[in-house]
Design a protein around this motif. Structure first.
Motif, PDB file in Angstrom:
ATOM      1  N   LEU A 145      47.072 -64.220 120.132  1.00 52.67           N
ATOM      2  CA  LEU A 145      48.423 -64.720 120.451  1.00 52.67           C
ATOM      3  C   LEU A 145      49.179 -65.168 119.208  1.00 52.67           C
ATOM      4  CD1 LEU A 145      48.402 -67.246 123.440  1.00 52.67           C
ATOM      5  CD2 LEU A 145      49.649 -65.097 123.273  1.00 52.67           C
ATOM      6  N   ARG A 146      50.458 -64.856 119.162  1.00 53.60           N
ATOM      7  CA  ARG A 146      51.292 -65.399 118.074  1.00 53.60           C
ATOM      8  C   ARG A 146      52.081 -66.568 118.654  1.00 53.60           C
ATOM      9  NH1 ARG A 146      56.274 -63.504 116.278  1.00 53.60           N
ATOM     10  NH2 ARG A 146      56.046 -61.695 117.623  1.00 53.60           N
ATOM     11  N   ILE A 147      51.723 -67.781 118.242  1.00 52.33           N
ATOM     12  CA  ILE A 147      52.407 -68.978 118.764  1.00 52.33           C
ATOM     13  C   ILE A 147      53.355 -69.497 117.688  1.00 52.33           C
ATOM     14  CG2 ILE A 147      52.110 -71.314 119.683  1.00 52.33           C
ATOM     15  CD1 ILE A 147      49.259 -70.599 120.422  1.00 52.33           C
ATOM     16  N   GLU A 148      54.628 -69.595 118.043  1.00 46.49           N
ATOM     17  CA  GLU A 148      55.614 -70.148 117.081  1.00 46.49           C
ATOM     18  C   GLU A 148      56.244 -71.393 117.689  1.00 46.49           C
ATOM     19  OE1 GLU A 148      58.577 -67.180 115.552  1.00 46.49           O
ATOM     20  OE2 GLU A 148      57.409 -65.923 116.905  1.00 46.49           O
TER      21      GLU A 148
ATOM     22  N   ALA B  96      64.143 -80.172 123.238  1.00 47.49           N
ATOM     23  CA  ALA B  96      62.683 -80.060 123.204  1.00 47.49           C
ATOM     24  C   ALA B  96      62.326 -79.060 122.124  1.00 47.49           C
ATOM     25  CB  ALA B  96      62.181 -79.558 124.549  1.00 47.49           C
ATOM     26  N   GLN B  97      61.095 -79.169 121.643  1.00 45.93           N
ATOM     27  CA  GLN B  97      60.613 -78.172 120.699  1.00 45.93           C
ATOM     28  C   GLN B  97      60.499 -76.843 121.455  1.00 45.93           C
ATOM     29  OE1 GLN B  97      56.653 -78.692 118.315  1.00 45.93           O
ATOM     30  NE2 GLN B  97      56.240 -77.930 120.345  1.00 45.93           N
ATOM     31  N   GLN B  98      60.973 -75.774 120.823  1.00 42.32           N
ATOM     32  CA  GLN B  98      60.949 -74.463 121.469  1.00 42.32           C
ATOM     33  C   GLN B  98      59.608 -73.780 121.164  1.00 42.32           C
ATOM     34  OE1 GLN B  98      63.679 -71.711 119.799  1.00 42.32           O
ATOM     35  NE2 GLN B  98      64.288 -70.880 121.774  1.00 42.32           N
ATOM     36  N   VAL B  99      59.019 -73.183 122.198  1.00 41.27           N
ATOM     37  CA  VAL B  99      57.727 -72.531 122.015  1.00 41.27           C
ATOM     38  C   VAL B  99      57.875 -71.040 122.302  1.00 41.27           C
ATOM     39  CG1 VAL B  99      55.289 -72.544 122.667  1.00 41.27           C
ATOM     40  CG2 VAL B  99      56.655 -74.621 122.922  1.00 41.27           C
ATOM     41  N   LEU B 100      57.508 -70.209 121.328  1.00 43.61           N
ATOM     42  CA  LEU B 100      57.547 -68.761 121.514  1.00 43.61           C
ATOM     43  C   LEU B 100      56.128 -68.211 121.496  1.00 43.61           C
ATOM     44  CD1 LEU B 100      60.476 -67.540 119.170  1.00 43.61           C
ATOM     45  CD2 LEU B 100      60.615 -68.436 121.474  1.00 43.61           C
TER      46      LEU B 100
ATOM     47  N   GLY C 179      56.842 -63.845 120.618  1.00 41.68           N
ATOM     48  CA  GLY C 179      58.290 -63.656 120.607  1.00 41.68           C
ATOM     49  C   GLY C 179      58.998 -64.070 121.881  1.00 41.68           C
ATOM     50  N   GLU C 180      58.242 -64.364 122.958  1.00 47.54           N
ATOM     51  CA  GLU C 180      58.890 -64.741 124.230  1.00 47.54           C
ATOM     52  C   GLU C 180      59.025 -66.264 124.321  1.00 47.54           C
ATOM     53  OE1 GLU C 180      58.219 -64.414 129.081  1.00 47.54           O
ATOM     54  OE2 GLU C 180      56.641 -63.735 127.724  1.00 47.54           O
ATOM     55  N   ASP C 181      60.220 -66.727 124.689  1.00 50.14           N
ATOM     56  CA  ASP C 181      60.466 -68.166 124.811  1.00 50.14           C
ATOM     57  C   ASP C 181      59.835 -68.683 126.118  1.00 50.14           C
ATOM     58  OD1 ASP C 181      61.379 -70.736 125.002  1.00 50.14           O
ATOM     59  OD2 ASP C 181      63.457 -70.275 124.494  1.00 50.14           O
ATOM     60  N   VAL C 182      58.776 -69.483 125.988  1.00 50.59           N
ATOM     61  CA  VAL C 182      58.064 -69.981 127.180  1.00 50.59           C
ATOM     62  C   VAL C 182      58.266 -71.497 127.366  1.00 50.59           C
ATOM     63  CG1 VAL C 182      56.324 -68.142 127.078  1.00 50.59           C
ATOM     64  CG2 VAL C 182      55.879 -70.304 125.896  1.00 50.59           C
ATOM     65  N   THR C 183      59.214 -72.058 126.617  1.00 52.95           N
ATOM     66  CA  THR C 183      59.437 -73.518 126.625  1.00 52.95           C
ATOM     67  C   THR C 183      59.552 -74.080 128.046  1.00 52.95           C
ATOM     68  OG1 THR C 183      60.716 -73.127 124.631  1.00 52.95           O
ATOM     69  CG2 THR C 183      60.845 -75.333 125.568  1.00 52.95           C
ATOM     70  N   ASP C 184      60.290 -73.382 128.896  1.00 51.54           N
ATOM     71  CA  ASP C 184      60.525 -73.914 130.239  1.00 51.54           C
ATOM     72  C   ASP C 184      59.331 -73.706 131.177  1.00 51.54           C
ATOM     73  OD1 ASP C 184      62.999 -74.768 129.507  1.00 51.54           O
ATOM     74  OD2 ASP C 184      64.048 -72.985 130.260  1.00 51.54           O
ATOM     75  N   TYR C 185      58.439 -72.785 130.822  1.00 46.58           N
ATOM     76  CA  TYR C 185      57.332 -72.479 131.744  1.00 46.58           C
ATOM     77  C   TYR C 185      56.126 -73.383 131.544  1.00 46.58           C
ATOM     78  CZ  TYR C 185      59.944 -68.053 131.605  1.00 46.58           C
ATOM     79  OH  TYR C 185      60.925 -67.106 131.611  1.00 46.58           O
TER      80      TYR C 185
END
Ligand code: CDP
Ligand code: CDP
Length: 227
Positions: free
Chosen positions: A65-68, A75-79, A82-88
């Motif tokens: 996994l590539r976690i950015e 909130a801190q944004q989590v990708l 490359g997919e934005d999963v912050t809300d999930y």
């Protein structure tokens, strides 16, 4: 102020991320929410239908996994790849499974490596469960933040109600107590106060009062001369 690292650990809903974000902003430091990394891996595992018991599959999945992490306004944004999963990653399903996945030593090793890389050039406020004890044992300031289970449950309940989630205060309190137990009792880097951490009980304190106290401690740490 010269750059240094601040480690903030403690149980869920103690106020770590809210206060860490404010303190980082005021100091011009970078805020890193390590819980979001464990949550992101858990979300991916749920998506892929891998159970916490399948340690080998989980570890293979997590290492690919590539976690950015990107500092955001709210909130801190989590990708993830490359997919934005912050809300999930704050879903109830993730919350219920994250402690089991975070107990797997191989998963911890992968994420701790990334966390240590992020803090290498200093100027980081990092929150989690094992930051002062394992991730940044040389952090110049360590805080162990707590509050009573009831107060933490009330805080989380208010957040969930604001998002129109269908839960009772009792359910939230039970979930928090259960996660505390799992995080404190696991073998790999359990939740425990580092001997050199300052204990900060935030019961009855506002976010501003807690942030001010940490800023005072940061000034004192900076005044002592930063390594
Ligand atoms: O939502 P809450 O603030 O309670 O938790 P979080 O900081 O998002 O962390 C979620 C879960 O990740 C924790 O309950 C731990 O099981 C795990 N975690 C960990 O093991 N080590 C860390 N450094 C951060 C989180
Ligand atoms: O990161 P952690 O799980 O420790 O807690 P948080 O997500 O920062 O805080 C949980 C909630 O409690 C947030 O809605 C904060 O605004 C609130 N809070 C509070 O009411 N009083 C405090 N002293 C700290 C946090």
């Amino acid at each position: 102020m010269d750059k240094f690292n601040i480690a903030i650990d403690g149980p869920g809903a103690a106020g770590k991320s809210t206060v860490a974000r404010i303190v980082a902003k005021l100091l011009g430091f970078v805020y890193v929410d390590t819980g979001a990394m464990y949550r992101a891996v858990t979300w991916k595992a749920l998506q892929a239908g891998i159970s916490p018991a399948e340690k080998q599959r989980l570890t293979e999945m997590a290492s690919a996994l590539r976690i950015e992490l990107h500092p955001g306004e709210q909130a801190q944004q989590v990708l993830l790849d490359g997919e934005d999963v912050t809300d999930y990653i704050r879903s109830i399903a993730v919350t219920q499974n994250v402690s089991a996945i975070a107990a797997i030593p191989e998963i911890r090793r992968l994420l701790v490596d990334k966390q240590q890389d992020m803090a290498r050039s200093k100027g980081v406020v990092m929150d989690g469960r094992d930051i002062g004890t394992h991730v940044l044992p040389d952090a110049e300031l360590k805080i162990f933040m707590t509050a009573s289970v009831r107060e933490r449950a009330e805080r989380r309940y208010l957040e969930m109600k604001a998002k129109h989630e269908d839960v009772t205060l009792e359910q939230v309190e039970q979930e928090i107590a259960e996660r505390d137990r799992k995080d404190e009792q696991r073998e790999a880097s359990p939740l425990v106060q580092a001997p050199d951490a300052v204990l900060l009980d935030t019961s009855g304190l506002t976010v501003t009062q807690v942030a001010e106290r940490i800023l005072e401690l940061a000034q004192a740490a900076a005044g002592k001369g930063i390594r």
